[in-house]
Write an enzyme that holds these catalytic residues in place. Structure first.
Site, PDB file in Angstrom:
ATOM      1  N   THR A  20     -10.628  81.487  21.626  1.00 12.95           N
ATOM      2  CA  THR A  20     -10.282  82.819  21.252  1.00 12.95           C
ATOM      3  C   THR A  20     -11.497  83.710  21.474  1.00 12.95           C
ATOM      4  O   THR A  20     -12.539  83.741  20.703  1.00 12.95           O
ATOM      5  CB  THR A  20     -10.040  82.600  19.577  1.00 12.95           C
ATOM      6  OG1 THR A  20      -8.574  81.830  19.719  1.00 12.95           O
ATOM      7  CG2 THR A  20      -9.359  83.993  19.433  1.00 12.95           C
ATOM      8  N   LYS A  79      -2.999  86.144  20.468  1.00  8.22           N
ATOM      9  CA  LYS A  79      -3.783  85.100  19.920  1.00  8.22           C
ATOM     10  C   LYS A  79      -4.364  85.933  18.574  1.00  8.22           C
ATOM     11  O   LYS A  79      -4.428  85.602  17.575  1.00  8.22           O
ATOM     12  CB  LYS A  79      -4.493  84.328  20.423  1.00  8.22           C
ATOM     13  CG  LYS A  79      -5.580  83.536  19.697  1.00  8.22           C
ATOM     14  CD  LYS A  79      -4.793  82.624  18.864  1.00  8.22           C
ATOM     15  CE  LYS A  79      -5.650  81.607  17.792  1.00  8.22           C
ATOM     16  NZ  LYS A  79      -6.523  80.684  18.335  1.00  8.22           N
TER      17      LYS A  79
END
Length: 277
Positions: A94, A169
């Site tokens: 991420t 995300k």
């Protein structure tokens, strides 16, 4: 398919296991040989360096901690130079959408395609092969990557150009942090009203207040033992989104500020009093 995987941590480990179980030829590398050992014992090919691994694979999954870690593997580790023409790099870490775009823009001279494919669900869901995989990138490399992504992902969604997966995300993590914040503060309120925290949590999990965050709190997410580093990183990117969006969502900035404070408390860095102030 010959598939390499780097980042055999809490979530990456079951992802790599899924790749091998699906019949792909799994190649692994880790800074600590003992991390690779269980995979090698089960038939994976272990390598002495990331570049050595890269030379042998058509697809490389990266599940490391930060943009700096991703760049270190790809550029400092000689991975892009070693990958064969037409190989796909899937960034599961991420990081910001802009970071993925920068990396993807630097890859074409090496004959390599980069996609972003962050995942959500955690270790338990990864073991069940049910991770949400949010994919950004050009159609052709995403199609080539799908047989690998679908070994541990259900659903797998192609959301648009490079960076699109990271956008979703970050929004996912913002909502998760907000839910975690609310859950913790409500349980603390109940405790101060004389209720047993564990009993209250268990009861609320049967009501309309139930959520993944509430179920994870005090189980997977234990106050005083949660690292706040990941939360800070994700919420910092979310704050950039909010700043760019302007007034329609500016109240979310307050949500981020409170969530950051509670994450620090769950990390053990703040007292309960500070978290309630």
């Amino acid at each position: 398919m010959r598939v390499g995987f780097i980042g055999l941590g809490d979530q990456g480990e079951p992802m790599a296991e899924a790749i091998a179980e699906a019949g792909h030829e799994l190649h692994v590398w880790a800074r600590r040989p003992e991390v690779m050992a269980p995979f090698v014992e089960r038939g994976a090919v272990g390598h002495a360096s990331a570049a050595e691994l890269a030379a042998e694979v058509e697809h490389l999954g990266l599940c490391v901690g930060s943009e700096a870690d991703v760049r270190s593997v790809l550029f400092d580790g000689g991975v892009l130079e070693a990958l064969p023409d037409g190989a796909v790099v899937a960034i599961h870490s991420t990081i910001s959408p802009e970071a993925c775009q920068r990396i993807a823009a630097e890859a074409p001279p090496y004959g390599v395609d980069v996609i972003d494919a962050p995942v959500s669900g955690g270790r338990r869901v990864a073991q069940e092969r049910g991770l949400l995989v949010m994919v950004g990138g050009e159609e052709a490399p995403v199609s080539r990557a799908m047989p690998v992504l679908e070994t541990y992902g259900n659903p797998v969604r192609h959301l648009g150009p490079i960076g699109s997966g990271q956008v979703v995300k970050v929004l996912n993590n913002l909502l998760m942090n907000a839910n975690l914040t609310n859950s913790h503060l409500v349980l603390e309120l109940g405790r101060h009203l004389g209720l047993d925290r564990a009993a209250l949590r268990e009861l609320l999990l049967h009501g309309t207040s139930r959520s993944f965050a509430l179920s994870a709190l005090d189980d997977q997410v234990i106050p005083g033992k949660l690292s706040a580093v990941t939360g800070r990183k994700d919420l910092a990117v979310a704050r950039q989104f909010i700043d760019g969006a302007g007034s329609p969502v500016d109240l979310l900035d307050q949500v981020v500020a409170i969530a950051l404070e509670v994450r620090e408390h769950l990390d053990g860095s703040l007292s309960s009093t500070a978290a309630r102030s």
